[in-house]
Design an enzyme around this catalytic site. Structure first.
Site, PDB file in Angstrom:
ATOM      1  N   GLY A 155     -25.987  45.959  76.578  1.00 41.80           N
ATOM      2  CA  GLY A 155     -27.055  46.815  76.083  1.00 41.80           C
ATOM      3  C   GLY A 155     -26.935  47.017  74.584  1.00 41.80           C
ATOM      4  N   ILE A 157     -24.942  48.837  72.740  1.00 44.47           N
ATOM      5  CA  ILE A 157     -23.582  48.773  72.202  1.00 44.47           C
ATOM      6  C   ILE A 157     -22.970  47.411  72.458  1.00 44.47           C
ATOM      7  CG2 ILE A 157     -21.263  49.734  72.401  1.00 44.47           C
ATOM      8  CD1 ILE A 157     -22.553  52.436  73.001  1.00 44.47           C
ATOM      9  N   SER A 176     -23.329  41.814  83.721  1.00 46.87           N
ATOM     10  CA  SER A 176     -23.621  43.053  84.437  1.00 46.87           C
ATOM     11  C   SER A 176     -24.521  42.662  85.595  1.00 46.87           C
ATOM     12  CB  SER A 176     -24.291  44.107  83.544  1.00 46.87           C
ATOM     13  OG  SER A 176     -25.620  43.737  83.247  1.00 46.87           O
ATOM     14  N   ARG A 177     -24.719  43.543  86.540  1.00 50.98           N
ATOM     15  CA  ARG A 177     -25.442  43.156  87.753  1.00 50.98           C
ATOM     16  C   ARG A 177     -26.860  42.667  87.474  1.00 50.98           C
ATOM     17  NH1 ARG A 177     -22.163  47.316  90.076  1.00 50.98           N
ATOM     18  NH2 ARG A 177     -21.066  46.565  91.946  1.00 50.98           N
ATOM     19  N   THR A 236     -14.318  51.925  75.837  1.00 51.81           N
ATOM     20  CA  THR A 236     -14.851  53.017  75.021  1.00 51.81           C
ATOM     21  C   THR A 236     -16.097  53.589  75.676  1.00 51.81           C
ATOM     22  OG1 THR A 236     -16.146  51.454  73.694  1.00 51.81           O
ATOM     23  CG2 THR A 236     -13.950  52.026  72.879  1.00 51.81           C
ATOM     24  N   ARG A 238     -16.807  54.753  79.692  1.00 55.04           N
ATOM     25  CA  ARG A 238     -16.565  55.873  80.587  1.00 55.04           C
ATOM     26  C   ARG A 238     -15.302  55.616  81.391  1.00 55.04           C
ATOM     27  NH1 ARG A 238     -21.903  58.729  82.839  1.00 55.04           N
ATOM     28  NH2 ARG A 238     -23.046  58.908  80.893  1.00 55.04           N
ATOM     29  N   GLU A 267     -10.696  65.467  79.845  1.00 56.96           N
ATOM     30  CA  GLU A 267     -10.665  65.621  78.394  1.00 56.96           C
ATOM     31  C   GLU A 267     -10.878  67.081  78.027  1.00 56.96           C
ATOM     32  OE1 GLU A 267     -13.204  62.974  76.275  1.00 56.96           O
ATOM     33  OE2 GLU A 267     -12.523  61.201  77.357  1.00 56.96           O
ATOM     34  N   HIS A 286     -11.139  60.153  72.338  1.00 53.56           N
ATOM     35  CA  HIS A 286     -12.599  60.079  72.446  1.00 53.56           C
ATOM     36  C   HIS A 286     -13.272  60.213  71.080  1.00 53.56           C
ATOM     37  CE1 HIS A 286     -16.085  60.637  75.483  1.00 53.56           C
ATOM     38  NE2 HIS A 286     -16.436  59.883  74.453  1.00 53.56           N
TER      39      HIS A 286
END
Length: 339
Positions: A155, A157, A176-177, A236, A238, A267, A286
């Site tokens: 996507g 990023i 990705s799927r 970076t 999730r 976190e 993070h």
């Protein structure tokens, strides 16, 4: 009566300095909190006297139970335009407006490459050794040129990470799927035939997927076992996309060369958390979205949202309609109760 605004998790104490709050200064008193409230009781007590809350990404959850305990609350401003840890139905039921802000994908791309380069060239170990009087040269760096970068997600990023990899002379593939060959061709990367093929072939694997039912636990023990012993994993995106126990086991047993991680299951990371001391791990607290430009946008647009709320014309209201393919539009934050 003047309203009160709480700014949560202002760890660097910059929220009131990096943006101009004068448009609301006559109407709102702003209180910045530089520590994290780790449970709902502490959060409810701290926010009991506030009408407005500004929160970063998805670091703090606002479930129905918390919203019900905050009778004065009328506005939540969350950075970014996606937030999975706010109960929107409860907010609406209690008369709470929820707004978002813009967010740049550039900072997480840059941090992804900081982690890749740091791992490949042993920056932390070599830098610490130099400062502490250790051996002169301890590591032999891993090359990027000619190596394969495997991207889980292509996507906003992921595609920018791919462009940097190509500039380094890497062979870049993605999976990705719902990723199509046409999309891969648009950014000059190879479409991996499967997730398993990507993991087996890559020298560096970087995760750039949104968290959802289809991506939670996407990389578990079986998937991590496919990685080469010389491969590096970077996350970076999730934390919950990667099985944390399986990753720790792979690092401790030396089954992968290393990992670069910016997101965690809890976190801020507790003092005794095993991620703080895991071998072969380059970890950051993070920082993916934490940059001067992003913070200026977050807090500047938070001020705009507050002013608009006071004027009776809310802007950038959440939730927004989800993207058709959640995996193709990755986000930068991770868990409930933190980023």
């Amino acid at each position: 009566m003047r309203l009160r605004c709480a700014v949560l998790d202002d760890f660097q104490r910059v929220a009131t300095e990096i943006a101009d709050w004068s448009p609301v200064a006559d109407d709102v008193d702003v209180v910045s909190f530089d520590t994290h409230f780790g449970d709902e009781d502490a959060l409810a007590a701290a926010l009991a006297g506030f009408d407005i809350v500004v929160t970063l990404r998805e670091r703090v959850a606002f479930p129905a139970s918390l919203i019900a305990r905050l009778p004065r609350l009328r506005l939540i401003v969350a950075s970014g335009m996606r937030n999975s840890v706010i109960d929107y139905a409860a907010a609406e039921a209690h008369g709470v407006t929820v707004c978002g802000t813009a967010s740049s994908s550039a900072p997480p791309v840059e941090l992804t490459w900081a982690l890749i380069l740091g791992l490949a060239r042993g920056i932390a170990r070599e830098g610490n050794g130099l400062r502490e009087g250790g051996p002169w040269q301890q590591t032999v760096g891993a090359d990027l040129h000619g190596r394969r970068l495997g991207l889980l997600g292509l996507g906003k990023i992921g595609s920018r990470v791919a462009a940097v990899g190509l500039a380094f002379g890497m062979r870049v593939s993605a999976w990705s799927r719902n990723l199509t060959r046409e999309r891969a061709d648009e950014v000059d990367v190879e479409l991996a035939p499967s997730k398993e093929a990507l993991l087996r072939d890559a020298d560096f694997v970087s995760v750039h997927l949104a968290l959802g039912d289809r991506t939670r636990g996407l990389l578990g023990p079986a998937e991590l076992a496919l990685l080469k012993p010389t491969a590096y994993l970077i996350n970076t995106s999730r934390a919950a996309i990667v099985d944390q126990d399986a990753l720790l086991a792979a690092l401790h047993e030396g089954r992968i060369a290393g990992a670069g991680v910016d997101v965690f299951d809890t976190e801020p990371l507790p003092a005794g958390h095993p991620m703080r001391t895991a071998p072969r791990l380059l970890a950051t607290p993070h920082l993916g979205y934490v940059s001067q430009a992003n913070y200026a946008t977050y807090y500047g647009q938070a001020v705009e949202a507050i002013r608009a709320h006071l004027d009776g014309s809310p802007v950038r209201r959440l939730p927004v309609a989800p993207a058709p393919d959640a995996q193709a539009v990755p986000t930068r934050s991770d868990s409930a109760g933190r980023s």
